[in-house]
Design a protein around this motif. Structure first.
Motif, PDB file in Angstrom:
ATOM      1  N   ASP A 221       1.113  -1.219   0.052  1.00 21.73           N
ATOM      2  CA  ASP A 221      -0.264  -0.023   0.213  1.00 21.73           C
ATOM      3  C   ASP A 221       0.856   1.684  -0.354  1.00 21.73           C
ATOM      4  O   ASP A 221       0.429   2.334  -0.842  1.00 21.73           O
ATOM      5  CB  ASP A 221      -1.048   0.340   1.067  1.00 21.73           C
ATOM      6  N   LEU A 222       1.820   1.266   0.975  1.00 17.80           N
ATOM      7  CA  LEU A 222       2.650   2.516   1.208  1.00 17.80           C
ATOM      8  C   LEU A 222       3.885   2.823   1.518  1.00 17.80           C
ATOM      9  O   LEU A 222       4.333   1.176   2.356  1.00 17.80           O
ATOM     10  CB  LEU A 222       1.802   3.210   2.391  1.00 17.80           C
ATOM     11  N   GLU A 223       4.904   3.197   1.006  1.00 19.38           N
ATOM     12  CA  GLU A 223       6.379   3.245   1.612  1.00 19.38           C
ATOM     13  C   GLU A 223       6.418   4.043   2.925  1.00 19.38           C
ATOM     14  O   GLU A 223       5.827   5.311   2.755  1.00 19.38           O
ATOM     15  CB  GLU A 223       7.200   3.830   1.045  1.00 19.38           C
ATOM     16  N   ILE A 224       6.534   3.661   4.098  1.00 20.03           N
ATOM     17  CA  ILE A 224       6.646   4.484   5.396  1.00 20.03           C
ATOM     18  C   ILE A 224       8.118   4.105   5.598  1.00 20.03           C
ATOM     19  O   ILE A 224       8.442   3.313   5.998  1.00 20.03           O
ATOM     20  CB  ILE A 224       5.124   4.250   6.212  1.00 20.03           C
ATOM     21  N   SER A 225       8.262   5.244   6.713  1.00 15.88           N
ATOM     22  CA  SER A 225       9.455   4.919   7.690  1.00 15.88           C
ATOM     23  C   SER A 225       8.336   4.426   9.068  1.00 15.88           C
ATOM     24  O   SER A 225       7.811   4.317   9.489  1.00 15.88           O
ATOM     25  CB  SER A 225       9.366   6.346   8.173  1.00 15.88           C
ATOM     26  N   LEU A 226      10.322   3.148   9.346  1.00 14.52           N
ATOM     27  CA  LEU A 226       9.137   3.046  10.802  1.00 14.52           C
ATOM     28  C   LEU A 226       8.998   3.411  12.129  1.00 14.52           C
ATOM     29  O   LEU A 226       7.812   3.351  12.398  1.00 14.52           O
ATOM     30  CB  LEU A 226      10.407   1.975  11.324  1.00 14.52           C
ATOM     31  N   SER A 227       8.695   5.259  12.254  1.00 11.06           N
ATOM     32  CA  SER A 227       8.679   5.975  12.584  1.00 11.06           C
ATOM     33  C   SER A 227       7.791   6.019  12.978  1.00 11.06           C
ATOM     34  O   SER A 227       6.950   7.113  13.739  1.00 11.06           O
ATOM     35  CB  SER A 227       9.773   7.062  13.090  1.00 11.06           C
ATOM     36  N   ASP A 228       7.064   6.022  11.400  1.00  8.23           N
ATOM     37  CA  ASP A 228       5.440   6.078  11.418  1.00  8.23           C
ATOM     38  C   ASP A 228       4.688   5.425  12.407  1.00  8.23           C
ATOM     39  O   ASP A 228       3.328   5.675  11.916  1.00  8.23           O
ATOM     40  CB  ASP A 228       5.218   6.377  10.348  1.00  8.23           C
ATOM     41  N   LEU A 229       5.384   4.232  12.842  1.00  7.93           N
ATOM     42  CA  LEU A 229       4.379   3.369  13.119  1.00  7.93           C
ATOM     43  C   LEU A 229       3.907   4.080  14.724  1.00  7.93           C
ATOM     44  O   LEU A 229       5.242   4.099  16.177  1.00  7.93           O
ATOM     45  CB  LEU A 229       4.755   2.200  12.970  1.00  7.93           C
ATOM     46  N   ASN A 230       2.642   3.563  15.435  1.00 10.66           N
ATOM     47  CA  ASN A 230       2.500   3.921  16.427  1.00 10.66           C
ATOM     48  C   ASN A 230       1.070   3.731  17.138  1.00 10.66           C
ATOM     49  O   ASN A 230      -0.245   2.770  15.819  1.00 10.66           O
ATOM     50  CB  ASN A 230       2.260   5.616  17.039  1.00 10.66           C
ATOM     51  N   PHE A 231       0.391   3.146  17.965  1.00  8.28           N
ATOM     52  CA  PHE A 231      -0.781   2.647  18.206  1.00  8.28           C
ATOM     53  C   PHE A 231      -1.689   3.633  18.042  1.00  8.28           C
ATOM     54  O   PHE A 231      -2.687   3.293  17.622  1.00  8.28           O
ATOM     55  CB  PHE A 231      -0.833   2.658  19.832  1.00  8.28           C
ATOM     56  N   LYS A 232      -1.964   5.366  18.364  1.00  3.64           N
ATOM     57  CA  LYS A 232      -2.403   5.375  17.285  1.00  3.64           C
ATOM     58  C   LYS A 232      -2.779   5.185  15.116  1.00  3.64           C
ATOM     59  O   LYS A 232      -4.055   5.336  15.411  1.00  3.64           O
ATOM     60  CB  LYS A 232      -2.413   6.799  17.492  1.00  3.64           C
ATOM     61  N   PHE A 233      -1.549   5.092  14.849  1.00  2.69           N
ATOM     62  CA  PHE A 233      -1.456   4.658  13.065  1.00  2.69           C
ATOM     63  C   PHE A 233      -2.378   3.212  13.298  1.00  2.69           C
ATOM     64  O   PHE A 233      -3.136   2.908  12.549  1.00  2.69           O
ATOM     65  CB  PHE A 233      -0.058   4.918  13.119  1.00  2.69           C
TER      66      PHE A 233
END
Length: 564
Positions: free
Chosen positions: A453-465
């Protein structure tokens, strides 16, 4: 594996979603990739409602079906519900039986024996109906090709209503009603219901005709969601509504039979993957190894105490199926090497001693190893019978149709089908099927394609997301769990091989002073290469992992590529 990204949507739509529903840019992109482009479509997606379902009378022949059933009720006629032996067929039979038994005791469920009768309507089944004095048969998840069988029933004063979702031929059976959205002359707006979904539309129509409150339908949605998830139909539009509401029913108030099947479930919330990987194999095992009536009886239980013995039997049958599946897969892999099948564009293996109940599973397993259309056959008398499975972009049903001169019977879907042929035609069929496969499969199709779906940085991952991702359930075809790509990952010294024979790879990835845990199943052999690499790219989904009371996010790594 080849990696391919989904296209990034229009910036105006991304901005609109961010402002209207208050989500991040990344979430807006993922939602728009699923066809959501404004507040109203987002509301329908996240909060499906029963009244969002289409009018069942939009389906061709629905009024004929309800009128005939109403007449049968009024005249106290005996009705036989004729199902199939897979999850969809068993759940469908349980659905119609449970619903109609509220009105009459004259309901007789019937599921054919896989070994002696095979798929679809059998003369044996009709003869059983004749013995019982049945005057109406409702077939569910089968019947669309039963032209001769329906005529035979008619000659014996039995009417037919067919509820099916398989592709019809140009000629339809001469039934009172043929409910199938895939009919060329059916204008029903949604074409992808499973067999149980068609049955649900029938009882929805009967509720309207008989003045039953629509909310009564919710107690049947556990069965429909189970069948929908198991049959791997697209989880969009009506299928999404059905599965979403059905999962709520299963989590809050499941019927005794489903509760029994979930007795060994350890998780907090039952999801679509629970239906696919926990419940479906148990229901399927009965029809594959013994008789599907075992699973049907369980789903028809009205008290939990009545399920205990049946549930134990099904658990034992599932264990037996697993052993048979493992043995057959090993033998099939040896046959592929011995016959140099890996050089072909398709795979066809056979053994007269293989259990007919596992050939479909084995075909799917072989595709995991050799990514190509696959047929696995066993033998019954002078005939080979078996299952076909396919790869992305190759229509196995159409391929079998091109080889139909060599077949006694075939039927199914784009990616899964069943077939029967005389032993004398095996070599000719093998040659023709390979010819069709090699002509219609491109070099690109021979490599499994992973779409993210999407290229992201691991730092974009959090519980809200993650919580918003969770709300996109139920996941399945056309609404797969989001897959992400992260590049230039760096491992820590904690990364190690785990599991029996160090088969799996547990990764500890460092990004911006934070450690992210991941698991790559079956990739333990990459440990040394990972440690020696200058970095690597990963494709993964995200799950919640609970361990010793601690909750953390875990990456489920689908593929990884080492950087030079």
């Amino acid at each position: 594996m080849h990696w391919e990204s989904k296209p990034i949507p229009n910036e105006d739509v991304i901005n609109l979603l961010q402002s209207q529903i208050g989500v991040s840019r990344n979430i807006s992109i993922i939602l728009n990739q699923r066809g959501i482009d404004n507040f109203d479509s987002a509301k329908s997606f996240f909060r499906p409602q029963l009244n969002d379902l289409h009018d069942p009378f939009l389906m061709k022949d629905m009024k004929f079906a309800t009128d005939r059933i109403t007449r049968a009720m009024k005249n106290k006629e005996k009705i036989l519900i004729y199902g199939d032996y897979d999850v969809d067929g068993v759940a469908s039979t349980a659905l119609l039986t449970t619903f109609l038994r509220q009105k009459t005791i004259n309901i007789f469920p019937y599921i054919p024996d896989r070994a002696t009768e095979g798929y679809g309507i059998s003369i044996n089944g009709i003869n059983e109906a004749i013995k019982k004095g049945v005057t109406l048969i409702i077939s569910i998840d089968c019947g669309i090709k039963a032209i001769e069988e329906v005529e035979y029933a008619k000659c014996n004063n039995i009417d037919f209503i067919i509820c099916d979702h398989h592709l019809p031929e140009s000629e339809l059976p001469n039934a009172i009603a043929v409910l199938d959205p895939k009919r060329n002359d059916c204008e029903y707006p949604f074409k992808e219901l499973c067999g149980c979904g068609i049955g649900f539309k029938l009882i929805q129509a009967l509720c309207i005709e008989w003045g039953i409150d629509a909310q009564e339908l919710t107690k049947y949605l556990d069965l429909v969601s189970l069948a929908t998830a198991a049959d791997q139909v697209p989880l969009s539009e009506e299928n999404r509504i059905i599965t979403y509401l059905g999962l709520r029913q299963i989590n809050e108030n499941p019927r005794p039979g489903i509760k029994a099947l979930l007795s060994d479930f350890k998780g907090d919330v039952i999801s679509s993957s629970t239906l696919v990987f926990k419940l479906s194999p148990k229901v399927n095992a009965a029809g594959r190894m013994k008789h599907a009536s075992l699973a049907l009886e369980l789903l028809l239980c009205e008290k939990l105490e009545d399920t205990v013995n049946l549930s134990e039997k099904i658990t034992a049958v599932k264990a037996e199926r697993r052993e048979e599946d493992k043995k057959t897969t090993e033998e099939a892999l040896i046959q592929i090497k011995d016959k140099k099948e890996e050089l072909f564009s398709s795979t066809l293996v056979y053994n007269e001693n293989w259990h007919p109940g596992v050939v479909g599973i084995v075909a799917s397993r072989l595709i995991e190893k050799y990514y190509r259309p696959t047929i696995v056959l066993t033998k019954k008398g002078q005939y080979y019978i078996g299952s076909a499975r396919s790869i992305n972009g190759f229509d196995i049903y159409k391929a079998l149709k091109k080889c139909s001169n060599f077949l006694e019977q075939f039927g199914g879907h784009k990616y899964a089908a069943g077939l029967k042929l005389h032993e004398s035609k095996l070599k000719l069929f093998r040659s023709e099927f390979e010819k069709v496969s090699s002509k219609n499969i491109s070099d690109k199709q021979k490599t499994k394609n992973l779409i993210y779906d999407l290229e992201i940085s691991l730092s974009d991952l959090n519980f809200k997301f993650f919580k918003i991702i969770e709300q996109m359930e139920p996941f399945g075809p056309n609404n797969l769990k989001p897959i992400f790509c992260s590049r230039n990952c760096v491992t820590t010294s904690q990364t190690r091989a785990v599991g029996n024979d160090n088969k799996h790879l547990q990764l500890f990835i460092k990004s911006k002073n934070k450690i992210y845990k991941g698991i790559a199943f079956g990739r333990g052999d990459l440990l040394n290469k990972i440690n020696e690499s200058k970095g690597f790219d990963i494709l993964y989904s995200v799950e919640k992992n609970t361990w010793n009371g601690n909750i953390e996010l875990q990456l489920i790594i689908m593929d990884l590529k080492l950087n030079n």
